[in-house]
Design an enzyme around this catalytic site. Structure first.
Site, PDB file in Angstrom:
ATOM      1  CD  GLU A  37      45.538  20.086   5.844  1.00  0.00           C
ATOM      2  OE1 GLU A  37      46.709  20.501   5.848  1.00  0.00           O
ATOM      3  OE2 GLU A  37      45.179  19.045   6.444  1.00  0.00           O
ATOM      4  CD  GLN A  38      46.218  14.461   5.773  1.00  0.00           C
ATOM      5  OE1 GLN A  38      46.486  13.568   4.972  1.00  0.00           O
ATOM      6  NE2 GLN A  38      46.716  14.485   6.992  1.00  0.00           N
ATOM      7  CE1 TYR A 219      52.272  28.948  25.469  1.00  0.00           C
ATOM      8  CE2 TYR A 219      54.072  27.638  26.328  1.00  0.00           C
ATOM      9  CZ  TYR A 219      53.172  27.900  25.334  1.00  0.00           C
ATOM     10  OH  TYR A 219      53.146  27.121  24.198  1.00  0.00           O
ATOM     11  CG  ASP A 299      57.305  19.223  12.161  1.00  0.00           C
ATOM     12  OD1 ASP A 299      58.196  20.048  12.467  1.00  0.00           O
ATOM     13  OD2 ASP A 299      56.459  18.805  12.979  1.00  0.00           O
TER      14      ASP A 299
HETATM   15  C1  LIG Z   1      54.221  19.089  22.467  1.00  0.00           C
HETATM   16  C2  LIG Z   1      54.755  19.971  21.361  1.00  0.00           C
HETATM   17  C3  LIG Z   1      55.004  21.305  21.626  1.00  0.00           C
HETATM   18  C4  LIG Z   1      55.538  22.123  20.626  1.00  0.00           C
HETATM   19  N1  LIG Z   1      55.794  23.436  20.915  1.00  0.00           N
HETATM   20  C5  LIG Z   1      56.339  24.232  19.961  1.00  0.00           C
HETATM   21  C6  LIG Z   1      56.611  25.609  20.255  1.00  0.00           C
HETATM   22  O1  LIG Z   1      56.332  26.090  21.340  1.00  0.00           O
HETATM   23  N2  LIG Z   1      57.180  26.375  19.267  1.00  0.00           N
HETATM   24  C7  LIG Z   1      57.487  25.864  18.051  1.00  0.00           C
HETATM   25  O2  LIG Z   1      58.021  26.599  17.197  1.00  0.00           O
HETATM   26  N3  LIG Z   1      57.228  24.559  17.733  1.00  0.00           N
HETATM   27  C8  LIG Z   1      56.653  23.750  18.668  1.00  0.00           C
HETATM   28  N4  LIG Z   1      56.356  22.440  18.357  1.00  0.00           N
HETATM   29  C9  LIG Z   1      56.634  21.946  16.993  1.00  0.00           C
HETATM   30  C10 LIG Z   1      55.543  22.403  16.006  1.00  0.00           C
HETATM   31  O3  LIG Z   1      54.280  22.033  16.478  1.00  0.00           O
HETATM   32  C11 LIG Z   1      55.769  21.784  14.628  1.00  0.00           C
HETATM   33  O4  LIG Z   1      57.125  21.849  14.303  1.00  0.00           O
HETATM   34  C12 LIG Z   1      54.965  22.544  13.576  1.00  0.00           C
HETATM   35  O5  LIG Z   1      53.595  22.514  13.889  1.00  0.00           O
HETATM   36  C13 LIG Z   1      55.213  21.927  12.201  1.00  0.00           C
HETATM   37  O6  LIG Z   1      54.419  22.601  11.239  1.00  0.00           O
HETATM   38  P1  LIG Z   1      54.294  22.005   9.754  1.00  0.00           P
HETATM   39  O7  LIG Z   1      53.374  22.936   9.050  1.00  0.00           O
HETATM   40  O8  LIG Z   1      55.639  21.759   9.200  1.00  0.00           O
HETATM   41  O9  LIG Z   1      53.631  20.581   9.947  1.00  0.00           O
HETATM   42  P2  LIG Z   1      52.159  20.198  10.475  1.00  0.00           P
HETATM   43  O10 LIG Z   1      51.677  21.155  11.496  1.00  0.00           O
HETATM   44  O11 LIG Z   1      52.212  18.761  10.839  1.00  0.00           O
HETATM   45  O12 LIG Z   1      51.246  20.406   9.189  1.00  0.00           O
HETATM   46  C14 LIG Z   1      51.243  19.473   8.136  1.00  0.00           C
HETATM   47  C15 LIG Z   1      49.924  19.594   7.408  1.00  0.00           C
HETATM   48  O13 LIG Z   1      49.967  18.750   6.263  1.00  0.00           O
HETATM   49  C16 LIG Z   1      48.758  18.042   6.168  1.00  0.00           C
HETATM   50  N5  LIG Z   1      49.057  16.798   5.443  1.00  0.00           N
HETATM   51  C17 LIG Z   1      49.807  15.750   5.880  1.00  0.00           C
HETATM   52  N6  LIG Z   1      49.856  14.795   4.938  1.00  0.00           N
HETATM   53  C18 LIG Z   1      49.127  15.239   3.889  1.00  0.00           C
HETATM   54  C19 LIG Z   1      48.794  14.683   2.616  1.00  0.00           C
HETATM   55  N7  LIG Z   1      49.228  13.458   2.265  1.00  0.00           N
HETATM   56  N8  LIG Z   1      48.026  15.414   1.769  1.00  0.00           N
HETATM   57  C20 LIG Z   1      47.584  16.654   2.130  1.00  0.00           C
HETATM   58  N9  LIG Z   1      47.853  17.209   3.332  1.00  0.00           N
HETATM   59  C21 LIG Z   1      48.624  16.528   4.196  1.00  0.00           C
HETATM   60  C22 LIG Z   1      48.338  17.804   7.610  1.00  0.00           C
HETATM   61  O14 LIG Z   1      46.950  17.528   7.723  1.00  0.00           O
HETATM   62  C23 LIG Z   1      48.746  19.123   8.254  1.00  0.00           C
HETATM   63  O15 LIG Z   1      47.714  20.082   8.202  1.00  0.00           O
HETATM   64  C24 LIG Z   1      55.815  21.595  19.342  1.00  0.00           C
HETATM   65  C25 LIG Z   1      55.544  20.253  19.068  1.00  0.00           C
HETATM   66  C26 LIG Z   1      55.013  19.447  20.065  1.00  0.00           C
HETATM   67  C27 LIG Z   1      54.734  18.004  19.746  1.00  0.00           C
END
Ligand SMILES: Cc1cc2nc3c(=O)[nH]c(=O)nc-3n(C[C@H](O)[C@H](O)[C@H](O)COP(=O)(O)OP(=O)(O)OC[C@H]3O[C@@H](n4cnc5c(N)ncnc54)[C@H](O)[C@@H]3O)c2cc1C
Length: 397
Positions: A37-38, A219, A299
């Protein structure tokens, strides 16, 4: 934990909800998982998250539900209201009939509470290695393995790499030259102590106020001690040239958009912290997530606009599926990745597309869609879940 030749068996890039859930799922299936993790710490932003039964079933399988239940809130209902007229549109009963149908209660919580529970389960597991301050610069597929290069010049040779590095994923560059699409909507969000809420709120309900080019979601989270609010609107000041500036989606527009709203909504808007806004992004679905020993998750694979509250839920579904496919194929990476993406791409692409459409239905300001929407909403009974089955019912055994 490395193989005899010094390679890391499975490296996960990104310690967000997706990466952490994947590490735990793989470890519980008997596969070592190494997360880089960065950021200096594993942390989430200070806002709420909705978790639907499709994700909760996976989390139950990971053994973390007792810990989550200590901090989560299970709303009684989801109530849709009109943001301007204050009219009640429809209610979804999250009580017994919902639980009977989907095997789980709808659950809302603080994002950090979920990440903390996953993190602590990962820390307790011998097969999980966690590293912070590790920014990945690029990822190369080497055929039978992959090479990961960090910003400080260090490299890791890996048997398999899972890019869980979020919306702006570097890992995804190996597979596509696309970029996130700003849908011109922005969100302001945050959690307040419940005692600071002056607007009349239903403590046990989730409320979504919808209206032309805007909505507000409310909520309770963290055992009901905090109240989460998300206000979303379309910025009229957006231009593609200004995308990466703060000249659009500004706080003044938040007030302009909600000025015509009913009193409870205006009262809620007055409580927002205006320091930071989030641009709503998604991307077009990909038809391939994998190159050799590198695949995508969360994502990084399928960013979506948040109107179905499914981005994190889909990342958690990915995590469960990936571990299940590793187990089903005895750790054969090529076969596991192929089966994983064959299962996950159609499902997550559908969710990405429906999320866009659902947003249009909420925000439409025309003469037809809002009328039809409100009529359909009014006709359904609170325990009519027909339109939720595709999303919340199990998709595979
Ligand atoms: C306003 C809003 C409301 C939302 N509400 C909901 C909800 O109610 N329910 C739901 O299911 N989803 C919701 N979402 C979507 C949800 O937040 C995301 O889909 C989810 O957090 C994605 O998780 P992830 O682990 O894939 O990515 P991220 O949470 O983006 O995690 C990626 C990680 O990778 C790390 N990283 C990035 N690049 C590098 C690199 N080069 N080297 C090392 N580490 C790196 C980052 O620091 C981060 O910690 C919402 C989104 C928004 C914007």
């Amino acid at each position: 934990m490395t193989n005899a030749d010094g390679t890391i068996p499975i490296l996960i890039i990104g310690g967000g909800i997706g990466g952490m859930a994947a590490a735990l799922a793989l470890a519980r299936a008997g596969f070592p998982a190494h997360v880089v993790e960065q950021a200096p710490e594993f942390t989430e932003i200070g806002a709420g998250l909705q978790l639907a039964p499709n994700a909760l079933r996976v989390l139950e399988g990971l053994g973390v539900m007792p810990a989550l239940d200590e901090v989560a809130v299970k709303p009684r209902n989801l109530v849709f209201m009109h943001a301007d007229t204050g009219e009640h549109l429809t209610t979804i009963d999250f009580g017994k009939p919902f639980r009977r149908r989907y095997g789980q209660s709808y659950t809302v919580m603080h994002r950090n509470d979920l990440l903390d529970v996953l993190l602590s389960a990962c820390r307790d597991h011998d097969l999980v290695t966690l590293e912070n301050n590790r920014q990945v610069e690029d990822v190369q597929d080497l055929g039978g393995g992959a090479l990961v290069r960090f910003a400080d010049g260090d490299t890791y040779r890996c048997g398999a790499v899972v890019g869980a590095d979020g919306l702006w994923s570097r890992t995804r560059r190996l597979l596509a030259d696309d970029r996130p699409i700003a849908d011109t909507y922005v969100a302001y969000r945050g959690a307040l102590p419940v005692a600071e809420i002056t607007a009349p709120v239903e403590a046990d309900d989730e409320i979504i106020w919808i209206g032309p080019h805007k909505h507000l979601v409310q909520y309770p989270i963290r055992r009901g001690e905090l109240y989460n609010q998300v206000a979303v609107f379309r910025s009229r000041r957006y231009t593609p040239e200004d995308e990466f500036t703060d000249r659009w989606g500004v706080p003044a527009e938040l007030d302009e958009h909600f000025a015509s709203s009913c009193e409870p909504v205006k009262a809620a808007i007055s409580l927002f912290n205006r320091d930071r806004r989030w641009v709503m992004y998604d991307r077009e679905p990909l038809d391939n997530w994998t190159r050799g020993r590198v695949t995508l998750l969360g994502d990084a694979a399928h960013p979506m606009v948040q109107y179905l509250a499914q981005g994190a839920c889909q990342a958690i579904e990915d995590a469960g599926c990936l571990a299940r496919q590793f187990a089903a194929h005895g750790g054969d990476v090529d076969k596991a990745f192929a089966a994983y993406q064959a299962e996950r791409i159609p499902r997550s692409a559908l969710v990405q597309r429906v999320a866009r459409g659902w947003g249009r239905v909420w925000h439409d300001n025309g003469d037809v869609i809002p009328v039809l929407r409100d009529r359909l909403f009014a006709r359904r009974s609170p325990d009519d879940y027909t339109d939720l089955d595709w999303l919340y019912q199990p998709v595979s055994s």
